[in-house]
Write an enzyme that holds these catalytic residues in place. Sequence first.
Site, PDB file in Angstrom:
ATOM      1  N   GLU A 116       4.697 126.275 100.055  1.00 44.05           N
ATOM      2  CA  GLU A 116       4.636 126.308 101.518  1.00 44.05           C
ATOM      3  C   GLU A 116       4.602 124.907 102.130  1.00 44.05           C
ATOM      4  O   GLU A 116       5.085 124.699 103.252  1.00 44.05           O
ATOM      5  CB  GLU A 116       3.432 127.147 101.964  1.00 44.05           C
ATOM      6  CG  GLU A 116       3.676 128.629 101.679  1.00 44.05           C
ATOM      7  CD  GLU A 116       2.452 129.503 101.856  1.00 44.05           C
ATOM      8  OE1 GLU A 116       2.551 130.508 102.569  1.00 44.05           O
ATOM      9  OE2 GLU A 116       1.387 129.172 101.283  1.00 44.05           O
ATOM     10  N   GLU A 136       1.930 135.059  95.774  1.00 43.24           N
ATOM     11  CA  GLU A 136       0.688 135.562  96.388  1.00 43.24           C
ATOM     12  C   GLU A 136       0.472 137.066  96.228  1.00 43.24           C
ATOM     13  O   GLU A 136      -0.637 137.516  95.951  1.00 43.24           O
ATOM     14  CB  GLU A 136       0.656 135.204  97.891  1.00 43.24           C
ATOM     15  CG  GLU A 136       0.171 133.794  98.176  1.00 43.24           C
ATOM     16  CD  GLU A 136       1.241 132.733  98.083  1.00 43.24           C
ATOM     17  OE1 GLU A 136       1.010 131.620  98.561  1.00 43.24           O
ATOM     18  OE2 GLU A 136       2.326 133.002  97.514  1.00 43.24           O
TER      19      GLU A 136
END
Length: 262
Positions: A116, A136
């Site tokens: 990210e 995730e």
Amino acid sequence: MSEAASHHTTDEVLVERRDGVQIITINRPRAKNALNAAVARAIADAVDELDSSDDLRVGVLTGAGGAFSAGMDLKAFLRGESPDIPGRGLAGITITPPEKPLIGAVEGWALAGGFELLLACDLVIAAQTAKFGVPEVRRSLVAAAGGALLLPRRVPPAIAMEMLITGEPITAERAAEIGLINRLTPEGGALGGALELAAQIAENGPLAVAATKRVARSAADWSRAEGWQQQKKIIDPVFASEDAREGADAFAEKRRPVWQGR
């Protein structure tokens, strides 16, 4: 700009200046450059310095020891630490990236929060052996630092969705195919490739570069009609600047421009 390279360091994040380029290195190789509160704060401080220093034109974000970053430090998280900076996001850059260009230079893994961070970068250079992923969902978590939100703007939405809901990593070659990274280098060459690109950007008018980045990054948020109005507000000061005149003069006089940043 001075040829000299200067640096100041905290142990876990190294920051150096080289010919108008700021190099930020996450330096926790034993922890696969996982992000804890201290690392996050040091990255945020570094990009603040990038934006506020007239000598710096471009930032490069990389990781030490053959990895980019494996994401949030879960051990630190369990101790109650967060690598999130309130109002600014992960490491202070995912919600509020710097105004100046930021290039990610990736060796090895860029996973979860590490991945990210790359979505906060404008350009990404990666070694052919690099790997990228947003795993995730495998821990019943959501890629909340920009993965779910921004990845579908960076690559075709169906491909973003596949990465996000399978959690499967992709190779550097695949990342290049889908337009996630700008250039591939041999293993060990990502930082060199990023510095080459940074040098090209650093030659250009800094006001023009910052305004161009702002327009390009904001475009998706504007309707077509308001886009022209919003762009005008951002670019009019650039066209009226001393640097714009210098750019034209230098072209006419067949010399290199000397930018003042005003």
